[in-house]
Design a protein around this motif. Structure first.
Motif, PDB file in Angstrom:
ATOM      1  N   THR A 118      -1.803  25.560   6.891  1.00  0.00           N
ATOM      2  CA  THR A 118      -1.341  25.438   8.074  1.00  0.00           C
ATOM      3  C   THR A 118      -0.452  26.582   9.095  1.00  0.00           C
ATOM      4  O   THR A 118      -0.187  27.579   8.012  1.00  0.00           O
ATOM      5  N   CYS A 119      -1.500  26.986   9.480  1.00  0.00           N
ATOM      6  CA  CYS A 119      -0.897  27.993  10.309  1.00  0.00           C
ATOM      7  C   CYS A 119       0.068  28.112  10.775  1.00  0.00           C
ATOM      8  O   CYS A 119       1.386  29.320  10.732  1.00  0.00           O
ATOM      9  N   HIS A 120       0.376  27.240  11.143  1.00  0.00           N
ATOM     10  CA  HIS A 120       2.406  26.661  11.805  1.00  0.00           C
ATOM     11  C   HIS A 120       2.957  27.564  10.476  1.00  0.00           C
ATOM     12  O   HIS A 120       4.020  28.192  10.320  1.00  0.00           O
ATOM     13  N   LYS A 121       2.722  26.557   9.826  1.00  0.00           N
ATOM     14  CA  LYS A 121       3.483  26.672   8.364  1.00  0.00           C
ATOM     15  C   LYS A 121       3.567  28.498   7.438  1.00  0.00           C
ATOM     16  O   LYS A 121       4.744  28.801   7.407  1.00  0.00           O
ATOM     17  N   ARG A 122       2.182  28.557   7.908  1.00  0.00           N
ATOM     18  CA  ARG A 122       2.119  30.223   7.696  1.00  0.00           C
ATOM     19  C   ARG A 122       3.265  31.392   8.097  1.00  0.00           C
ATOM     20  O   ARG A 122       3.378  32.416   7.973  1.00  0.00           O
ATOM     21  N   TYR A 123       2.768  30.831   9.672  1.00  0.00           N
ATOM     22  CA  TYR A 123       2.861  32.554  10.624  1.00  0.00           C
ATOM     23  C   TYR A 123       5.239  32.308   9.859  1.00  0.00           C
ATOM     24  O   TYR A 123       6.014  32.877  10.607  1.00  0.00           O
ATOM     25  N   LYS A 124       5.604  30.842   9.479  1.00  0.00           N
ATOM     26  CA  LYS A 124       7.020  30.492   9.518  1.00  0.00           C
ATOM     27  C   LYS A 124       7.537  30.747   8.456  1.00  0.00           C
ATOM     28  O   LYS A 124       8.986  31.213   8.404  1.00  0.00           O
ATOM     29  N   ILE A 125       6.761  31.098   7.497  1.00  0.00           N
ATOM     30  CA  ILE A 125       7.268  32.098   6.443  1.00  0.00           C
ATOM     31  C   ILE A 125       7.111  33.191   6.210  1.00  0.00           C
ATOM     32  O   ILE A 125       8.268  34.079   5.573  1.00  0.00           O
TER      33      ILE A 125
END
Length: 545
Positions: free
Chosen positions: A14-21
């Motif tokens: 998900t985009c949320h997880k990718r941006y968080k990393i």
């Protein structure tokens, strides 16, 4: 039937997880950059080498190569030595009967040196260091505590200085802010008849070179913390150096806790010598250059002779070198002080003996044992530490008439005063007495001085070690107990009552002289009766506990 192929797990997220990393990675990199910025970039510096334009380039390069070769040879030799030692140890482990015959001549000198240093007691080392300081110095400053100047003088050391030849002795009245002005002036007029005397008050707060402390520019030392008498002492030493026409060494000597190291620190205006509340901190000589022409030498304290009186031993013997019993020491000091002024100073009820004082003093300071009983030993220790410290205000009267000591005569006095500007010294002393904020006569305690304190300089005069004295005491006690059992006169009840007495009561019980004399001449059964009567008479449990 064909087996169905399993699908691989998708790497999509998900985009949320990718941006968080990505955010976490950026924060981590920022943190690393900050740390690198703080440390600074430490790139390995390249050796620029010797420039071609430098003279004697070839010679310098040869020297550098020779040094490298010598270092390599040294490393190889050390490696070989280690291997040899390891082989010897292995042989010893395998063959324990074989003795170290080959290693004895090599390590014989080292063992002898170690044995000498281990045999030497701290007292012997102090004597050796003190002799070195006296031999090396042209001018010797004997630091005296202004509260008891006569008790801080050592005739044996003064004799050694006079025998040393062309050496000058100067007296320094330190801690002059703890004495009333009238008393200080009387002592100055008494001491300057013999030797040149300087009124001094060492500064309590000085900057330590080793520690970096942020100090405000506006902050100035208060009158109680500032040094007084520094200019007078400096001018005295500078004048003598000019008259002598050479560079001089100035030795600073004295009994423990008179302020030798603090005087040096005040002259240098830096905390170079170690200073503390505990007695006998300085254990070896230390050179401190004041300027190009004057060098000061710090020395360890004098060693007190056991032939001195009990108050002198209590005040001048450091706990680091000698075994000090606080109860005995404090009771000896208390016997020489004015009882009424002690009562007013410590706000304690009127007492008849030292034990009564210590019980009330312990209650006043909140020093209690388990169960609520007053801790007499701790109270004695507190009094002893305060009396030998640098805060308690007490004073002694100088002798009514001046009589020169046996090691002084008129010719020696004139020789000691030669080379010093005494008129300028008197002016500086008068100025420093006015500058000092001295206590009132009513708030200070009158103390009866025991006179000159004898010291030990030669290693031969040092008394035997304490374990032997302990053995003798134990033997005496055992013999006394055997005699008591043979007589068979004392009842079991009386024995129990006498044994119940604590060591504090036995040490601190200062009775009148007549009763003590009767005790010495009386037999054992009379002694038991006397102790029972004294317990009834001096029962403090109802009044103070």
């Amino acid at each position: 039937m064909k087996r169905p192929k399993l699908k691989k797990a998708s790497k999509r997220m998900t985009c949320h997880k990718r941006y968080k990393i990505q955010k976490k990675v950026r924060e981590h990199h920022r943190k690393l950059r900050k740390e690198a910025k703080k440390r600074g970039r430490k790139k390995p510096r390249k050796d620029p080498g010797v420039p071609n334009s430098a003279p004697f380039k070839e010679a310098l390069l040869r020297e550098a190569e020779l040094r490298k070769q010598q270092l390599e040879e040294l490393k190889q030799q050390q490696k070989l030595d280690r291997q040899k030692e390891q082989n010897k140890k292995r042989k010893l482990e395998t063959d324990p009967d074989v003795e170290l015959s080959n290693t004895e001549p090599e390590s014989g000198q080292r063992k002898a040196k170690k044995a000498k240093t281990s045999k030497q007691s701290p007292k012997m080392l102090h004597c050796q260091e003190l002799k070195k300081v006296i031999e090396a110095s042209d001018v010797v400053l004997e630091v005296l505590d202004a509260r008891d100047p006569l008790g801080c003088r050592c005739p044996q050391v003064e004799e050694a200085i006079i025998r040393g030849g062309q050496k000058k002795l100067v007296l320094v009245l330190n801690k002059s802010d703890l004495v009333p002005k009238e008393n200080l002036e009387n002592w100055l007029s008494y001491l300057k008849k013999e030797l040149p005397t300087v009124v001094f008050k060492a500064s309590t707060q000085l900057k330590d070179k080793r520690k970096r402390i942020k100090v405000k520019k506006k902050a100035t030392p208060s009158k109680s913390e500032a040094c007084v008498g520094r200019e007078g002492l400096w001018k005295l030493l500078e004048g003598f150096q000019k008259t002598s026409g050479k560079a001089i060494h100035v030795g600073v000597i004295g009994f423990p806790n008179v302020g030798k190291s603090s005087v040096i620190n005040s002259l240098k205006q830096e905390q170079i010598c170690s200073v503390g509340v505990s007695m006998g901190l300085t254990r070896c000589m230390q050179l401190v250059p004041l300027d190009k022409q004057i060098t000061i030498i710090d020395s360890p304290c004098f060693i007190v002779s056991p032939l001195n009186s009990a108050p002198a031993l209590a005040l001048r013997s450091p706990a680091s070198i000698e075994e000090v019993k606080p109860l005995e020491a404090a009771s000896a000091i208390l016997s020489q002080a004015d009882a009424q002024q002690v009562v007013l100073k410590f706000t304690v009820p009127v007492f008849t003996n030292s034990l009564e004082f210590f019980t009330s003093f312990a209650q006043r300071r909140g020093l209690h044992q388990k169960g609520g009983s007053p801790n007499v030993e701790r109270a004695a220790k507190v009094l002893w530490s305060e009396w030998t410290g640098a805060f308690l205000v007490y004073y002694c009267h100088p002798p009514a008439s001046w009589t020169p000591p046996p090691h002084f005569n008129e010719s020696i006095v004139t020789d000691m005063k030669w080379g010093f500007d005494l008129e300028e010294l008197e002016k500086n002393n008068a100025h420093s007495i006015q500058a000092i904020k001295s206590p009132h006569l009513a708030s200070s305690i009158l103390f009866q001085s025991s006179g000159l304190t004898n010291g030990v300089i030669d290693e031969k005069d040092i008394p035997e070690e304490l374990p032997k004295q302990k053995k003798q005491k134990q033997e005496q006690e055992e013999s006394y107990e055997d005699v008591k059992t043979d007589q068979g006169i004392v009842d079991e009840e009386g024995d129990d009552e006498s044994l119940d007495m604590s060591p504090a009561e036995e040490a601190c019980e200062a009775l009148p002289e007549k009763s003590q004399a009767d005790k010495q001449s009386a037999p054992s059964f009379v002694l038991d009766k006397m102790t029972e009567e004294e317990d009834d008479a001096y029962d403090f449990s109802t009044d103070y506990v």
